[in-house]
Write an enzyme that holds these catalytic residues in place. Structure first.
Site, PDB file in Angstrom:
ATOM      1  N   GLU A 130       0.850  -1.209   0.000  1.00 30.90           N
ATOM      2  CA  GLU A 130       0.000   0.000   0.000  1.00 30.90           C
ATOM      3  C   GLU A 130       0.877   1.248   0.000  1.00 30.90           C
ATOM      4  O   GLU A 130       0.685   2.178  -0.785  1.00 30.90           O
ATOM      5  CB  GLU A 130      -0.906   0.026   1.241  1.00 30.90           C
ATOM      6  CG  GLU A 130      -2.000  -1.025   1.269  1.00 30.90           C
ATOM      7  CD  GLU A 130      -1.577  -2.295   1.989  1.00 30.90           C
ATOM      8  OE1 GLU A 130      -0.358  -2.583   2.051  1.00 30.90           O
ATOM      9  OE2 GLU A 130      -2.470  -3.016   2.468  1.00 30.90           O
ATOM     10  N   GLU A 155      -3.669  -6.272  17.369  1.00 30.31           N
ATOM     11  CA  GLU A 155      -2.530  -6.862  16.658  1.00 30.31           C
ATOM     12  C   GLU A 155      -1.553  -7.462  17.669  1.00 30.31           C
ATOM     13  O   GLU A 155      -0.804  -8.382  17.356  1.00 30.31           O
ATOM     14  CB  GLU A 155      -1.827  -5.797  15.787  1.00 30.31           C
ATOM     15  CG  GLU A 155      -0.896  -6.392  14.739  1.00 30.31           C
ATOM     16  CD  GLU A 155      -0.420  -5.398  13.686  1.00 30.31           C
ATOM     17  OE1 GLU A 155      -0.938  -5.384  12.566  1.00 30.31           O
ATOM     18  OE2 GLU A 155       0.498  -4.613  13.999  1.00 30.31           O
TER      19      GLU A 155
HETATM   20  O1  F6P Z   1       0.505  -5.583   8.196  1.00 32.94           O
HETATM   21  C1  F6P Z   1       0.735  -5.190   9.498  1.00 32.94           C
HETATM   22  C2  F6P Z   1       1.954  -4.319   9.617  1.00 32.94           C
HETATM   23  O2  F6P Z   1       3.098  -5.086   9.524  1.00 32.94           O
HETATM   24  C3  F6P Z   1       1.921  -3.547  10.924  1.00 32.94           C
HETATM   25  O3  F6P Z   1       2.395  -4.257  12.003  1.00 32.94           O
HETATM   26  C4  F6P Z   1       2.722  -2.349  10.589  1.00 32.94           C
HETATM   27  O4  F6P Z   1       2.476  -1.327  11.492  1.00 32.94           O
HETATM   28  C5  F6P Z   1       2.215  -2.054   9.190  1.00 32.94           C
HETATM   29  O5  F6P Z   1       2.013  -3.323   8.622  1.00 32.94           O
HETATM   30  C6  F6P Z   1       3.107  -1.223   8.324  1.00 32.94           C
HETATM   31  O6  F6P Z   1       4.366  -1.797   8.146  1.00 32.94           O
HETATM   32  P1  F6P Z   1       5.573  -0.966   7.576  1.00 32.94           P
HETATM   33  O7  F6P Z   1       5.860   0.156   8.504  1.00 32.94           O
HETATM   34  O8  F6P Z   1       6.716  -1.938   7.458  1.00 32.94           O
HETATM   35  O9  F6P Z   1       5.180  -0.438   6.207  1.00 32.94           O
END
Ligand code: F6P
Length: 531
Positions: free
Chosen positions: A215, A355
């Site tokens: 994303e 979580e």
């Molecule tokens: O999908 C969950 C997660 O890993 C969370 O624990 C984390 O806060 C979020 O995605 C974003 O992750 P990142 O900071 O690595 O983009």
């Protein structure tokens, strides 16, 4: 050293708690008030500008002393020390959990694998301060020589929920900058934000601990392309910074090394707002206020680490949640802040809590046979009163809840504040008392009461009190995890959906849905037929 693995339900104290539960489960909370004149004093804890009243719960002094015994039996004290000292308590990922170090005193030392991490934290804080000040003062100019006016934080989960909640909660301390948050990969929303900003005067912060989150990377790439329609590659360094522990990937994206703010393995995403992830906070309210937020959290850290269990706010909150989840079998817990500034607080806590503790495996790797992980939800009061409070008061389900309110309003509008707070006090009283003692001729109008609540009454919503409030919940979550015997700091439960989404994206490109179950196949056919 990792945390001990003890099945709480197999402890001696758990069976005593069960007997005690059977003894008191049918006593109405109001009856406890009738029989104990000093109940409110007995079940309240004050910490500076914080007043925590937990007297409106289904407990007696024996409940607290039995939980005290349980915590001694499972040796919570040693778990707390391991947490603060940097033992590898995130044992599945073999990492310490040190968000508390991010807000510790600068003169403390904490050696991790031969290195003093307090030194690294101090450097990162100085970098945040210098950078925030140069943007706020206007010294840092965009590519056409204009001051930065807008900040766009691009990140998701812990790289969004904490900072966006704090920026919104402390909007009354706002600097001249306007801060926006893009988390979802929803392109419609991203375009709405881009429509509001000018590439010449906008700073983009790409926040991703791993720098692999689809994303965030999709949003970051779209934003970069949009920016490059008005500027050239060399201008990126004036308008893009990153917060990540994966600097190689951030550099590959096009961010210069000096524009990368550090994140460390020992800070979990959902506990990271105290780190460089909080740079949007520092830009939005100024570094000084960001630092006050850290100081407020530190106050709660000290309280949690040093107070006895019966005098310890996060510990008591955790015990109450176990009491309701595992004994009364209530499944959810509501958060009701009486301040619109805290309207995202529940959403933030959903990640922090669910979580962390939504786990079905214990610290020995065995599946657990008792309940863990409460479901967190909520809404601000008084809005919530006009929506789901009907079920709170007269529904067949019991929802233990936290009411968070402030003695002083932010802007000093006493008339409004008195109305707001009258509702705050009225609701917990009504939930506890119901219509007991009143002569009511219809069941439709009867309120049984006996609905448990905690009241958190704070002087004022400031960076410091908000820091304490967040830290209080972090330590509640930690204590719950210790008691439930789960590992609160990994999140493997988010991986399966990510993996399948990746495969589906490929299937959509290939238009081949043959590997899916009939429901998913039909849905994908329907979706792709609209192309
Ligand atoms: O999908 C969950 C997660 O890993 C969370 O624990 C984390 O806060 C979020 O995605 C974003 O992750 P990142 O900071 O690595 O983009």
């Amino acid at each position: 050293m990792s945390l001990k693995s003890i099945n709480p339900t197999k402890t001696k104290t758990w069976s005593k708690l069960k007997d005690h539960f059977n003894d008191i489960k049918d006593i109405h909370i109001h009856d406890h008030f009738i029989s104990e004149s000093d109940r409110s004093k007995q079940f309240s804890i004050c910490l500076d500008n914080f007043h925590f009243d937990f007297s409106k719960n289904k407990i007696t002094s024996k409940t607290i002393s039995l939980f005290n015994e349980l915590l001694n039996e499972i040796d919570l004290k040693s778990s707390i020390e391991k947490y603060f000292k940097g033992d590898e308590i995130n044992s599945t990922e073999v990492r310490p959990v040190l968000h508390t170090a991010l807000r510790a005193n600068d003169d403390e030392k904490l050696i991790l694998q031969g290195e003093d991490i307090m030194f690294q934290i101090k450097n990162a804080k100085e970098k945040i301060q210098l950078f925030s000040e140069s943007i706020i003062s206007g010294d840092h100019k965009g590519f056409s020589g204009k001051k930065i006016l807008d900040i766009v934080n691009i990140g998701i989960g812990g790289s969004d929920l904490g900072p966006s909640m704090v920026v919104e909660s402390l909007s009354h301390y706002k600097t001249r900058l306007n801060t926006h948050f893009i988390s979802n990969v929803d392109g419609d929303y991203l375009n709405q934000i881009l429509d509001q900003v000018n590439p010449e005067t906008t700073l983009f912060i790409i926040v991703s601990k791993t720098f692999t989150t689809i994303e965030t990377l999709t949003n970051a790439n779209t934003v970069k392309d949009w920016f490059l329609k008005s500027a050239c590659e060399a201008d990126i360094s004036r308008h893009f910074i990153a917060v990540s522990s994966n600097s190689d990937k951030a550099v590959d994206f096009g961010i210069s090394l000096e524009n990368i703010f550090p994140m460390w393995d020992w800070v979990g995403g959902r506990y990271s707002l105290w780190s460089s992830v909080g740079i949007s906070i520092s830009l939005s309210v100024g570094y000084e206020k960001f630092n006050e937020l850290l100081e407020g959290a530190r106050k709660m850290d000290n309280h949690f680490r040093n107070s006895t269990y019966p005098e310890n706010i996060p510990v008591i909150m955790a015990c109450l949640s176990i009491w309701y989840n595992n004994f009364f079998e209530y499944q959810t817990h509501a958060i009701i802040p009486y301040s619109e500034n805290l309207k995202s607080f529940g959403k933030y806590l959903q990640q922090a809590s669910m979580e962390s503790n939504g786990k079905h495996t214990d610290r020995s790797g065995d599946l657990i046979e008792y309940q863990s992980g409460e479901i967190i939800w909520g809404q601000t009061g008084t809005n919530a009163q006009h929506s789901f409070f009907q079920l709170f008061h007269q529904g067949t389900k019991i929802i233990p809840s936290d009411f968070i309110g402030f003695c002083e309003s932010i802007m000093g509008n006493k008339n409004h504040h008195d109305i707001l707070m009258s509702n705050f006090f009225a609701q917990t009283k009504a939930l506890m008392l119901g219509t007991r003692g009143e002569n009511i001729d219809s069941n439709h109008r009867v309120f049984k009461g006996n609905r448990p609540t905690n009241t958190i009454l704070i002087d004022k919503l400031t960076p410091s009190s908000l820091g304490s409030l967040i830290s209080m919940y972090e330590h509640k979550i930690f204590t719950q995890g210790v008691i439930w015997n789960v590992i609160s700091f990994d999140q493997f439960g988010v991986e399966l959906g990510k993996k399948i989404a990746k495969n589906i994206l490929k299937d959509l490109e290939d238009r081949d849905f043959s590997d899916h179950d009939s429901s998913t196949k039909n849905l994908l056919n329907k979706y792709s037929s609209t192309d």
